[in-house]
Design an enzyme around this catalytic site. Structure first.
Site, PDB file in Angstrom:
ATOM      1  N   GLU A 255      62.697  57.182 -56.501  1.00 59.55           N
ATOM      2  CA  GLU A 255      63.570  58.271 -56.004  1.00 59.55           C
ATOM      3  C   GLU A 255      62.746  59.327 -55.274  1.00 59.55           C
ATOM      4  O   GLU A 255      63.014  60.523 -55.373  1.00 59.55           O
ATOM      5  CB  GLU A 255      64.361  58.912 -57.145  1.00 59.55           C
ATOM      6  CG  GLU A 255      65.707  58.269 -57.420  1.00 59.55           C
ATOM      7  CD  GLU A 255      66.697  58.328 -56.260  1.00 59.55           C
ATOM      8  OE1 GLU A 255      66.585  59.221 -55.408  1.00 59.55           O
ATOM      9  OE2 GLU A 255      67.560  57.442 -56.192  1.00 59.55           O
TER      10      GLU A 255
HETATM   11  C1  LIG Z   1      60.467  50.098 -61.089  1.00 62.39           C
HETATM   12  C2  LIG Z   1      60.946  50.484 -59.742  1.00 62.39           C
HETATM   13  C3  LIG Z   1      62.308  50.664 -59.526  1.00 62.39           C
HETATM   14  C4  LIG Z   1      62.785  50.978 -58.258  1.00 62.39           C
HETATM   15  N1  LIG Z   1      64.140  51.041 -58.018  1.00 62.39           N
HETATM   16  C5  LIG Z   1      64.588  51.119 -56.735  1.00 62.39           C
HETATM   17  C6  LIG Z   1      65.978  50.944 -56.416  1.00 62.39           C
HETATM   18  O1  LIG Z   1      66.813  50.761 -57.304  1.00 62.39           O
HETATM   19  N2  LIG Z   1      66.355  50.953 -55.113  1.00 62.39           N
HETATM   20  C7  LIG Z   1      65.463  51.142 -54.104  1.00 62.39           C
HETATM   21  O2  LIG Z   1      65.850  51.123 -52.948  1.00 62.39           O
HETATM   22  N3  LIG Z   1      64.131  51.332 -54.369  1.00 62.39           N
HETATM   23  C8  LIG Z   1      63.686  51.321 -55.650  1.00 62.39           C
HETATM   24  N4  LIG Z   1      62.341  51.472 -55.927  1.00 62.39           N
HETATM   25  C9  LIG Z   1      61.423  51.758 -54.826  1.00 62.39           C
HETATM   26  C10 LIG Z   1      60.857  53.170 -54.893  1.00 62.39           C
HETATM   27  O3  LIG Z   1      61.866  54.105 -54.634  1.00 62.39           O
HETATM   28  C11 LIG Z   1      59.685  53.245 -53.885  1.00 62.39           C
HETATM   29  O4  LIG Z   1      58.652  52.434 -54.398  1.00 62.39           O
HETATM   30  C12 LIG Z   1      59.216  54.654 -53.673  1.00 62.39           C
HETATM   31  O5  LIG Z   1      60.181  55.386 -52.961  1.00 62.39           O
HETATM   32  C13 LIG Z   1      57.888  54.730 -52.926  1.00 62.39           C
HETATM   33  O6  LIG Z   1      57.918  53.911 -51.788  1.00 62.39           O
HETATM   34  P1  LIG Z   1      56.739  52.874 -51.524  1.00 62.39           P
HETATM   35  O7  LIG Z   1      56.517  52.106 -52.755  1.00 62.39           O
HETATM   36  O8  LIG Z   1      57.056  52.118 -50.290  1.00 62.39           O
HETATM   37  O9  LIG Z   1      55.457  53.760 -51.298  1.00 62.39           O
HETATM   38  P2  LIG Z   1      54.936  54.309 -49.881  1.00 62.39           P
HETATM   39  O10 LIG Z   1      56.070  54.847 -49.118  1.00 62.39           O
HETATM   40  O11 LIG Z   1      54.104  53.262 -49.237  1.00 62.39           O
HETATM   41  O12 LIG Z   1      54.019  55.515 -50.343  1.00 62.39           O
HETATM   42  C14 LIG Z   1      52.691  55.325 -50.859  1.00 62.39           C
HETATM   43  C15 LIG Z   1      52.035  56.679 -51.102  1.00 62.39           C
HETATM   44  O13 LIG Z   1      51.937  57.406 -49.881  1.00 62.39           O
HETATM   45  C16 LIG Z   1      52.585  58.656 -49.977  1.00 62.39           C
HETATM   46  N5  LIG Z   1      53.275  58.910 -48.720  1.00 62.39           N
HETATM   47  C17 LIG Z   1      54.089  58.065 -48.032  1.00 62.39           C
HETATM   48  N6  LIG Z   1      54.514  58.659 -46.915  1.00 62.39           N
HETATM   49  C18 LIG Z   1      53.997  59.902 -46.897  1.00 62.39           C
HETATM   50  C19 LIG Z   1      54.088  61.010 -46.012  1.00 62.39           C
HETATM   51  N7  LIG Z   1      54.836  60.962 -44.927  1.00 62.39           N
HETATM   52  N8  LIG Z   1      53.419  62.130 -46.325  1.00 62.39           N
HETATM   53  C20 LIG Z   1      52.680  62.210 -47.444  1.00 62.39           C
HETATM   54  N9  LIG Z   1      52.553  61.203 -48.313  1.00 62.39           N
HETATM   55  C21 LIG Z   1      53.201  60.066 -48.047  1.00 62.39           C
HETATM   56  C22 LIG Z   1      53.573  58.525 -51.147  1.00 62.39           C
HETATM   57  O14 LIG Z   1      53.829  59.774 -51.746  1.00 62.39           O
HETATM   58  C23 LIG Z   1      52.809  57.585 -52.055  1.00 62.39           C
HETATM   59  O15 LIG Z   1      51.921  58.322 -52.838  1.00 62.39           O
HETATM   60  C24 LIG Z   1      61.859  51.189 -57.199  1.00 62.39           C
HETATM   61  C25 LIG Z   1      60.485  51.055 -57.435  1.00 62.39           C
HETATM   62  C26 LIG Z   1      60.028  50.683 -58.670  1.00 62.39           C
HETATM   63  C27 LIG Z   1      58.565  50.478 -58.856  1.00 62.39           C
END
Ligand SMILES: Cc1cc2nc3c(=O)[nH]c(=O)nc-3n(C[C@H](O)[C@H](O)[C@H](O)COP(=O)(O)OP(=O)(O)OC[C@H]3O[C@@H](n4cnc5c(N)ncnc54)[C@H](O)[C@@H]3O)c2cc1C
Length: 607
Positions: free
Chosen positions: A444
């Site tokens: 989230e």
């Molecule tokens: C157990 C679990 C349940 C989940 N449930 C759902 C669900 O029901 N539905 C759904 O759609 N998703 C779900 N997710 C996905 C989750 O919401 C995402 O993993 C999360 O939003 C982070 O995205 P990402 O993993 O792609 O990380 P990334 O976007 O790749 O981010 C990696 C890191 O970089 C940082 N970062 C990224 N962009 C920026 C920026 N512009 N400026 C500064 N820092 C940045 C982030 O803060 C983070 O520390 C779930 C994930 C897990 C692990």
């Protein structure tokens, strides 16, 4: 394994004595039924069910986890029966409109219930929890036909819902979404693509799963302006609302995770799956943002839930386990050693957990009133009021989500620490709480993303600091009323006054510098969020302390003198030993960006 006991006395204190929920409910169009007796009955019913049904399958659910077999997912033993009870008890529909089979009560009541369910068993809570986002999206943006087709079964809990945003290449940056939706002559769409990390994406608890999916139309512009929202059921729904033919969305696998192992996190493959557009083409993200505040408050509750659960486990252990003697002399001379709770450092840990749980709960309950008022504005067709409360909740949300999940994680780690080496051992359940809590700062929107939302969107761009000025005005009211009070209340009031002025000054200084240094907002944001969280929590602990003091002196409170005294003592501890952390965050937020940005990417490591 810690035994969960719902903190009903604390909840009632906040509801009846601090935040005056009876008056709040009396002012809502849908609050008439939420009489004190009704609220009490709901709290007690939920508490008993959480204690007796959900908590006992928390550890076993973690041990067993979910199982994947040829596209089907089995949840841990006991989850199916518990879910059935949840549905039969009408719990899902508590705050949803009566026209769809709900009980039409204010949103805050479901939030109170969520904390108890989450503290007892966060994995289980994920299944009905994800439905909330799905239901809210359909309620606000679905067509009348979509509402009547999906909502009755979702509101009853017979079906569950998901939010399908994330794809392998993107989670935060949804501009990169690739899933395609191709229009069909009959007005439907065929969706093709892969979504990952989808909570409750596949399971054996409900008769159908309704996916809310972000996808792109063939002619959509690039980026966030080309994303649309669709409803895609696992089983296609017949005109009479029954689940029929299997849709071409399948579960490819589930993730093996650090925590919340009883919650299925699915990879979903959409292979020309039939779906229908929700809201306008290319405005999917806009629609998502409007309900995101309440979804994020839901995760903020996870922080409080884990803090409470871990505190309860740690407190029981600290009273039972013995180690050496207190530095100030034997406290329990009849025993071979004093209980852990006599040691100052153990008390520091326990009081930190207690302050996080009780301060965080008050922050959630206050925001829940804003959520109620926002919903009330929709019932009364009052757009100006809706916008006002939407903005207010928009300011609270990133602070609550970012700060309370970070603090919940700290509290969960502290709980392990109080157990010493035993905290690291699975059977005690304390390490499970820490593993379960870990996800809350990631999904989230990560803490970093909440912080950018707070400082960038809400404070600087959205309101030019007005949202901070409005909240600090509330702080100043409490401070002024108690400025010359003797004892801890006066000390807290003076501190609140200083922090209110300091928070505005910090905001102004960042605003002035941000114009000259484009990296400043990104570099300051997490410190700014944590600073804001510490100060806001301070205010809500002081508010409770002040109320406790008044009731203790008047003898008119519903609680015991010991209870009220403990409130004042908890707040005093926080002001002495936790709130000073805000100073470090303020200093760090104001540090020049140079030391952060100067290093070449190639110089981060030398192999
Ligand atoms: C157990 C679990 C349940 C989940 N449930 C759902 C669900 O029901 N539905 C759904 O759609 N998703 C779900 N997710 C996905 C989750 O919401 C995402 O993993 C999360 O939003 C982070 O995205 P990402 O993993 O792609 O990380 P990334 O976007 O790749 O981010 C990696 C890191 O970089 C940082 N970062 C990224 N962009 C920026 C920026 N512009 N400026 C500064 N820092 C940045 C982030 O803060 C983070 O520390 C779930 C994930 C897990 C692990």
């Amino acid at each position: 394994m810690p035994t969960y006991k719902a903190p009903l006395r604390d909840m009632r204190f906040l509801i009846n004595e601090v935040l005056d929920y009876p008056a709040h409910y009396a002012g809502l169009s849908n609050g008439g039924e939420a009489t004190p007796d009704m609220v009490n009955a709901i709290l007690e019913g939920a508490a008993t069910w959480c204690e007796e049904v959900l908590a006992p399958i928390n550890l076993s659910g973690d041990q067993e986890g979910c199982h994947f077999n040829a596209g089907e997912v089995t949840t841990p033993t006991g989850f199916k029966e518990a879910y059935r009870q949840f549905v039969d008890g009408g719990w899902q529909g508590l705050s949803f409109p009566t026209e769809y089979g709900g009980q039409g009560l204010p949103t805050s009541l479901s939030l109170f219930r969520t904390e108890m369910m989450g503290a007892a068993n966060w994995s289980f809570n994920m299944y009905p929890g994800l439905s909330l986002g799905c239901i809210n999206t359909l309620l606000r943006y679905g067509t009348e036909a979509q509402k009547s087709l999906y909502l009755p079964s979702l509101v009853s809990g017979e079906w569950t819902g998901t939010m399908c945003l994330t794809e392998p290449q993107c989670g935060t940056d949804l501009a990169q979404v690739k899933t395609r939706a191709v229009p069909q002559p009959d007005g439907s769409y065929k969706l093709t693509g892969t979504k990952m990390f989808i909570s409750a994406g596949e399971h054996d608890l409900a008769g159908n799963i309704v996916h809310i999916v972000l996808a792109r139309l063939p002619d959509a512009p690039a980026g966030t302006r080309g994303i649309s929202l669709f409803v895609v059921p696992k089983f296609r729904v017949a005109k009479d609302g029954s689940a029929g033919q299997r849709n071409t969305v399948s579960c490819g696998s589930i993730e093996h995770k650090m925590g919340i192992r009883g919650s299925a996190t699915a990879v979903l493959n959409f292979d020309e799956a039939t779906g229908h557009l929700i809201f306008e083409p290319n405005k999917g993200l806009e629609a998502m943002f409007t309900y995101m505040n309440t979804a994020r408050i839901g995760i903020a509750i996870q922080g409080v839930a884990h803090a409470e659960a871990s505190f309860q486990g740690a407190l029981a252990y600290a009273k039972d386990r013995r180690s050496m003697r207190a530095l100030s002399g034997k406290k329990e001379p009849e025993a071979n050693a004093d209980a852990l709770i006599w040691h100052a450092d153990v008390r520091r840990m326990l009081l930190t957990q207690k302050a996080i749980a009780e301060g965080g709960r008050a922050m959630i309950y206050a925001a829940a009133q804003t959520a109620d008022l926002m919903f009330n504005a929709t019932l009364e067709n009052d757009q100006a009021s809706y916008d006002h409360y939407d903005n207010q909740l928009g300011f609270y949300t990133p602070i609550l989500k970012g700060f309370l999940t970070e603090m919940g994680l700290e509290a969960a780690n502290i709980g392990m620490q109080v157990f010493g080496g035993h905290g690291y051992i699975h059977e005690h359940g304390m390490e499970q709480i820490a593993r379960d809590a870990r996800i809350s700062t990631l999904y989230e929107g990560t803490t970093g993303i909440q912080a950018l939302d707070l400082l960038g969107r809400k404070v600087l761009i959205g309101t030019k600091g007005k949202c901070v000025r409005e909240f600090t005005r509330i702080m100043l009211r409490l401070a002024r009323a108690n400025l010359f009070a003797r004892g801890p209340i006066g000390t807290m009031a003076r501190s609140i006054m200083k922090r209110a002025m300091e928070w505005n000054m910090l905001t102004l200084r960042i605003m002035l510098r941000a114009g000259k240094d484009r990296d400043l907002v990104g570099s300051a944001s997490v410190d700014y969020l944590m600073y804001s969280g510490y100060v806001m929590m301070g205010y809500f602990l002081a508010l409770q302390a002040e109320k406790a003091q008044t009731l203790m002196l008047s003898g008119k409170g519903a609680e015991s003198v010991d209870f009220y005294r403990a409130k004042i003592q908890t707040a005093a501890f926080y002001f002495d030993r936790v709130l000073p952390r805000a100073d470090a965050h303020r200093k760090s937020a104001l540090a020049p960006t140079h030391s952060l940005m100067q290093m070449d990417n190639g110089s981060f490591a030398f192999a």
